[in-house]
Design an enzyme around this catalytic site. Structure first.
Site, PDB file in Angstrom:
ATOM      1  CD  GLU A 143      -0.169   1.859   3.506  1.00  0.00           C
ATOM      2  OE1 GLU A 143      -0.090   2.163   2.787  1.00  0.00           O
ATOM      3  OE2 GLU A 143       0.659   1.434   4.082  1.00  0.00           O
ATOM      4  NE  ARG A 178      -2.293   3.993   4.025  1.00  0.00           N
ATOM      5  CZ  ARG A 178      -2.095   3.957   4.924  1.00  0.00           C
ATOM      6  NH1 ARG A 178      -2.975   5.270   6.360  1.00  0.00           N
ATOM      7  NH2 ARG A 178      -1.005   3.922   6.036  1.00  0.00           N
ATOM      8  CB  SER A 219       8.247   5.631   5.965  1.00  0.00           C
ATOM      9  OG  SER A 219       8.362   7.453   6.925  1.00  0.00           O
ATOM     10  CG  PHE A 306       3.736  15.016  11.823  1.00  0.00           C
ATOM     11  CD1 PHE A 306       3.885  16.007  11.218  1.00  0.00           C
ATOM     12  CD2 PHE A 306       2.665  14.368  11.985  1.00  0.00           C
ATOM     13  CE1 PHE A 306       3.021  15.167   9.730  1.00  0.00           C
ATOM     14  CE2 PHE A 306       1.834  14.433  11.325  1.00  0.00           C
ATOM     15  CZ  PHE A 306       2.130  14.992   9.705  1.00  0.00           C
ATOM     16  CG  HIS A 323       4.164   4.605   4.119  1.00  0.00           C
ATOM     17  ND1 HIS A 323       3.110   5.619   5.962  1.00  0.00           N
ATOM     18  CD2 HIS A 323       3.483   4.170   3.657  1.00  0.00           C
ATOM     19  CE1 HIS A 323       2.245   4.587   5.633  1.00  0.00           C
ATOM     20  NE2 HIS A 323       1.841   4.170   4.587  1.00  0.00           N
TER      21      HIS A 323
END
Length: 354
Positions: A143, A178, A219, A306, A323
């Site tokens: 994914e 995902r 990533s 973040f 990613h």
């Protein structure tokens, strides 16, 4: 919003998602989309390993030779150049190449000139190490996630399309939600890594077999377009915390299931660094990766920095994030090392104690 799993890869879900059907993500995200005819892709990491300034010129020349060969028939649709220093102090320069067709990769790899160069005895006597780490996930086994839809990275470049805004992101466990394969599979690992040729040590040609459901993640971050407060926040707050987490996985990741981690910086065609970086790591399982992400102090610190970053900027970012995650069957992996030190890549932890 739409699902990260394309229509042709959906099946009756027997494993529950981590969120309710009415989940609304706190910020937008997108996935790359490939045609239904794309059944398997290839992510190839072609590395040159050296130590010390005296070998850098020779290593650069070797990397550029590998990149030139991508222009041969059946070569990749996209490639990146990158560099990192590993835990043993070796420079690793890598050409990362992507194919949307596994058969084309097989033909390219079997090109006589490429095959002869890789197998030549000279590779063991040039003072350099070489490696190939090849992941070939089927369409249901990987994914992607991007913070913007207008400039994709990695495998996304060759997939040909992009989704609308996704629902399955912005929460712990979204990575698993995902993955098409995870709709009905727990993705539990089985088997172990094994040395199937050579001995992990300099002067050897070594082949490593992966195991079922080994997990791989690339990533990345790009801060080229950041300015002012955002640039300062990234470089002074977020980037140092990210580096600390990446160094932890590189140096101490093995006990928590991380076989190998490289924190790499992109290079341009002349070897100059770009304002782009990414972590590339291999894990015993997706569950091991999830545990680190959800609970380990090093990743909790990354996530915290973040969140401070996006809240300070009111979620209006010029920083680009992405990613790609694969959970691989044993037959979707190939790892080969020539004259590399014993802790390189998937050899890490397999060499007998000195």
């Amino acid at each position: 919003m739409e699902s990260a799993i394309p229509e042709h890869l959906r099946c009756p879900r027997t494993r529950e998602r981590r969120v309710a059907d009415d989940h609304t993500p706190p910020y937008p995200g997108w996935s790359a989309r490939a045609p239904a005819a794309t059944t398997q892709v290839v992510m190839g990491y072609f590395g040159v390993q050296s130590r010390g300034p005296a070998m850098q010129g020779r290593a650069c020349a070797a990397l550029l030779k590998i990149a030139r060969d991508f222009a041969l028939p059946d070569g990749p649709g996209h490639h990146d150049l990158a560099h990192c220093v590993d835990a043993d102090g070796y420079d690793n320069m890598i050409a990362i190449a992507y194919w949307h067709d596994a058969a084309a990769f097989a033909r390219w790899c079997a090109t006589p000139a490429i095959e002869a160069w890789w197998n030549a005895d000279e590779r063991l006597h040039e003072g350099l190490g070489y490696f190939r780490e090849i992941a070939s996930p089927r369409a249901a086994h990987f994914e992607t996630l991007f913070s913007t839809p207008d400039r994709l990275e990695g495998i996304g470049v060759v997939m040909g399309g992009v989704s609308g805004e996704l629902q399955e992101h912005g929460y712990w466990g979204s990575m698993r939600d995902r993955l098409p394969l995870a709709q009905a599979d727990a993705l539990a690992p089985s088997g172990t890594r094994a040395v199937i040729a050579g001995t992990p040590a300099p002067g050897q040609r070594v082949r490593i077999a992966g195991h079922t459901h080994l997990a791989m993640i690339r990533s990345g971050q790009e801060w080229t377009e950041t300015t002012g407060q955002e640039r300062q926040l990234y470089l002074e707050d977020m980037a140092p915390v990210l580096r600390e987490g990446m160094d932890f996985l590189r140096d101490q990741g093995l006990p928590i299931g991380c076989y190998s981690n490289r924190f790499m910086h992109h290079l341009d065609a002349h070897g100059a660094p770009l304002q782009k970086s990414f972590g590339l790591s291999y894990w015993r399982s997706l569950a091991d990766m999830e545990r680190w992400a959800e609970s380990h102090p090093t990743h909790v610190a990354i996530f915290g920095s973040f969140m401070r970053y996006v809240q300070a900027l009111n979620f209006e970012l010029r920083l680009r994030l992405y990613h790609e995650v694969s959970v691989l069957k044993a037959d979707e992996q190939s790892y080969e090392y020539i004259n590399c030190h014993a802790r390189s890549g998937l050899m890490n932890g397999l060499a007998p104690a000195a």
